[in-house]
Design a protein around this motif. Structure first.
Motif, PDB file in Angstrom:
ATOM      1  N   GLY A  24       0.785  -1.233   0.000  1.00  0.00           N
ATOM      2  CA  GLY A  24       0.000   0.000   0.000  1.00  0.00           C
ATOM      3  C   GLY A  24       0.819   1.286   0.000  1.00  0.00           C
ATOM      4  N   ASP A  25       2.160   1.177  -0.085  1.00  0.00           N
ATOM      5  CA  ASP A  25       3.009   2.366  -0.037  1.00  0.00           C
ATOM      6  C   ASP A  25       3.280   2.986  -1.401  1.00  0.00           C
ATOM      7  OD1 ASP A  25       3.334   2.082   2.752  1.00  0.00           O
ATOM      8  OD2 ASP A  25       4.850   0.532   2.410  1.00  0.00           O
ATOM      9  N   LYS A  26       2.871   2.318  -2.461  1.00  0.00           N
ATOM     10  CA  LYS A  26       3.108   2.814  -3.824  1.00  0.00           C
ATOM     11  C   LYS A  26       1.822   2.568  -4.603  1.00  0.00           C
ATOM     12  CE  LYS A  26       6.769   2.077  -7.369  1.00  0.00           C
ATOM     13  NZ  LYS A  26       6.193   2.889  -8.365  1.00  0.00           N
ATOM     14  N   GLN A  27       1.242   3.636  -5.159  1.00  0.00           N
ATOM     15  CA  GLN A  27      -0.037   3.498  -5.866  1.00  0.00           C
ATOM     16  C   GLN A  27       0.044   3.863  -7.339  1.00  0.00           C
ATOM     17  OE1 GLN A  27      -1.270   6.100  -2.955  1.00  0.00           O
ATOM     18  NE2 GLN A  27      -0.621   4.439  -1.641  1.00  0.00           N
ATOM     19  N   VAL A  28       1.260   3.923  -7.852  1.00  0.00           N
ATOM     20  CA  VAL A  28       1.454   4.257  -9.262  1.00  0.00           C
ATOM     21  C   VAL A  28       2.738   3.579  -9.737  1.00  0.00           C
ATOM     22  CG1 VAL A  28       2.641   6.434  -8.748  1.00  0.00           C
ATOM     23  CG2 VAL A  28       1.455   6.189 -10.905  1.00  0.00           C
ATOM     24  N   GLU A  29       2.715   3.086 -10.959  1.00  0.00           N
ATOM     25  CA  GLU A  29       3.899   2.466 -11.565  1.00  0.00           C
ATOM     26  C   GLU A  29       4.347   3.345 -12.718  1.00  0.00           C
ATOM     27  OE1 GLU A  29       6.944  -0.229 -12.645  1.00  0.00           O
ATOM     28  OE2 GLU A  29       5.950   0.241 -10.762  1.00  0.00           O
ATOM     29  N   PHE A  30       5.648   3.565 -12.801  1.00  0.00           N
ATOM     30  CA  PHE A  30       6.202   4.449 -13.823  1.00  0.00           C
ATOM     31  C   PHE A  30       6.782   3.655 -14.984  1.00  0.00           C
ATOM     32  CE2 PHE A  30       6.635   6.711  -9.760  1.00  0.00           C
ATOM     33  CZ  PHE A  30       5.769   7.749 -10.035  1.00  0.00           C
ATOM     34  N   ARG A  31       6.610   4.207 -16.178  1.00  0.00           N
ATOM     35  CA  ARG A  31       7.177   3.614 -17.392  1.00  0.00           C
ATOM     36  C   ARG A  31       7.641   4.726 -18.308  1.00  0.00           C
ATOM     37  NH1 ARG A  31       7.935  -2.027 -16.962  1.00  0.00           N
ATOM     38  NH2 ARG A  31       7.378  -2.021 -14.774  1.00  0.00           N
ATOM     39  N   ARG A  32       8.667   4.414 -19.094  1.00  0.00           N
ATOM     40  CA  ARG A  32       9.132   5.355 -20.115  1.00  0.00           C
ATOM     41  C   ARG A  32       8.380   5.130 -21.416  1.00  0.00           C
ATOM     42  NH1 ARG A  32      14.068   3.346 -18.468  1.00  0.00           N
ATOM     43  NH2 ARG A  32      15.007   4.559 -16.820  1.00  0.00           N
ATOM     44  N   LYS A  70       8.341  16.601 -15.332  1.00  0.00           N
ATOM     45  CA  LYS A  70       8.206  17.657 -14.313  1.00  0.00           C
ATOM     46  C   LYS A  70       6.743  17.846 -13.890  1.00  0.00           C
ATOM     47  CE  LYS A  70      11.898  21.123 -14.438  1.00  0.00           C
ATOM     48  NZ  LYS A  70      13.053  20.363 -14.778  1.00  0.00           N
ATOM     49  N   LYS A  71       5.838  17.847 -14.860  1.00  0.00           N
ATOM     50  CA  LYS A  71       4.405  17.982 -14.552  1.00  0.00           C
ATOM     51  C   LYS A  71       3.886  16.709 -13.879  1.00  0.00           C
ATOM     52  CE  LYS A  71       2.427  21.141 -17.950  1.00  0.00           C
ATOM     53  NZ  LYS A  71       1.591  21.218 -19.142  1.00  0.00           N
ATOM     54  N   LEU A  72       4.358  15.575 -14.364  1.00  0.00           N
ATOM     55  CA  LEU A  72       3.910  14.285 -13.835  1.00  0.00           C
ATOM     56  C   LEU A  72       4.198  14.183 -12.342  1.00  0.00           C
ATOM     57  CD1 LEU A  72       2.649  11.570 -14.552  1.00  0.00           C
ATOM     58  CD2 LEU A  72       4.926  10.743 -15.165  1.00  0.00           C
ATOM     59  N   TYR A  90      15.174   8.245 -13.137  1.00  0.00           N
ATOM     60  CA  TYR A  90      14.468   7.302 -14.009  1.00  0.00           C
ATOM     61  C   TYR A  90      14.068   7.971 -15.332  1.00  0.00           C
ATOM     62  CZ  TYR A  90      11.078   3.896 -15.680  1.00  0.00           C
ATOM     63  OH  TYR A  90      10.398   2.982 -16.455  1.00  0.00           O
ATOM     64  N   TYR A  91      13.590   9.189 -15.253  1.00  0.00           N
ATOM     65  CA  TYR A  91      13.111   9.892 -16.455  1.00  0.00           C
ATOM     66  C   TYR A  91      14.164  10.801 -17.098  1.00  0.00           C
ATOM     67  CZ  TYR A  91       8.357   8.241 -15.839  1.00  0.00           C
ATOM     68  OH  TYR A  91       7.238   7.453 -15.740  1.00  0.00           O
ATOM     69  N   GLU A  92      15.428  10.663 -16.672  1.00  0.00           N
ATOM     70  CA  GLU A  92      16.502  11.478 -17.239  1.00  0.00           C
ATOM     71  C   GLU A  92      16.509  11.360 -18.768  1.00  0.00           C
ATOM     72  OE1 GLU A  92      20.997  12.283 -15.704  1.00  0.00           O
ATOM     73  OE2 GLU A  92      20.378  10.208 -15.957  1.00  0.00           O
ATOM     74  N   ASN A  93      16.573  12.495 -19.436  1.00  0.00           N
ATOM     75  CA  ASN A  93      16.573  12.554 -20.913  1.00  0.00           C
ATOM     76  C   ASN A  93      15.267  12.093 -21.558  1.00  0.00           C
ATOM     77  OD1 ASN A  93      19.251  13.511 -20.890  1.00  0.00           O
ATOM     78  ND2 ASN A  93      20.006  11.406 -20.755  1.00  0.00           N
ATOM     79  N   SER A  94      14.202  11.956 -20.783  1.00  0.00           N
ATOM     80  CA  SER A  94      12.897  11.570 -21.340  1.00  0.00           C
ATOM     81  C   SER A  94      12.020  12.808 -21.460  1.00  0.00           C
ATOM     82  CB  SER A  94      12.186  10.562 -20.434  1.00  0.00           C
ATOM     83  OG  SER A  94      12.898   9.352 -20.395  1.00  0.00           O
ATOM     84  N   GLN A  95      11.378  12.960 -22.613  1.00  0.00           N
ATOM     85  CA  GLN A  95      10.459  14.072 -22.829  1.00  0.00           C
ATOM     86  C   GLN A  95       9.095  13.780 -22.218  1.00  0.00           C
ATOM     87  OE1 GLN A  95      11.544  16.984 -24.443  1.00  0.00           O
ATOM     88  NE2 GLN A  95      13.429  15.857 -24.058  1.00  0.00           N
TER      89      GLN A  95
END
Length: 167
Positions: A24-32, A70-72, A90-95
């Protein structure tokens, strides 16, 4: 809502984050990269990476959000389960960043270890990115997990309700 059962995505998630999700400590998964057909009501079958190496549970997709990192961060920071520094790295160099919001994490009574998976699902390979399950694979996982995975989706409940004869 369309008249169809949910897509089921097999997703490899770092074992530390998989534990946080089901705790229950993480409610979103990130992907590029956005999984192509993933929408509200679809399901994610979670494969926890090494050292666990097991299918550990199921998540129902609430929504998938796409925007500049940044908005995310502004909308995920309270649900991320990670620091801003980790997020930035994780999102370095990702638009664009993708966030998969989920609800109702359901963990299996006992994780299904890689050895067992390979015994019963001969060509099983943990996905590098993701893999959509075919009906045969869904049935196999439900049989091994002794769990009706499809019942975890609101989409399927709506689908079944719409198919019932009206009195």
């Amino acid at each position: 809502m369309s008249l169809m059962s949910p897509n089921i995505l097999l997703l490899s998630i770092h074992h530390k984050y998989a534990r946080m999700i089901f705790g229950g400590d993480k409610q979103v998964e990130f992907r590029r990269v956005r999984p192509r057909y993933l929408n509200e009501g679809d399901l994610i079958l979670v494969y926890a990476t090494s050292p666990e190496q097991a299918l550990v549970g199921v998540l129902e997709v609430e929504k998938v959000v796409e925007m500049p990192p940044k908005k995310l961060w502004e909308i995920v920071k309270d649900k991320a389960g990670i620091s801003y520094e980790c997020f930035q790295k994780y999102y370095e160099n990702s638009q664009t960043g993708f966030a998969i919001f989920f609800k109702k994490p359901f963990s299996f009574d006992s994780p299904i270890k890689l050895e067992q998976l390979r015994e019963e699902w001969s060509d099983f390979r943990p996905p590098q990115c993701y893999h959509y399950l075919k009906d045969k694979e869904i049935n196999l996982v439900q049989s091994i997990a002794k769990c009706d995975i499809l019942s975890r989706s609101e989409k399927l409940k709506v689908y079944q309700t719409e198919l019932l004869p009206q009195s």
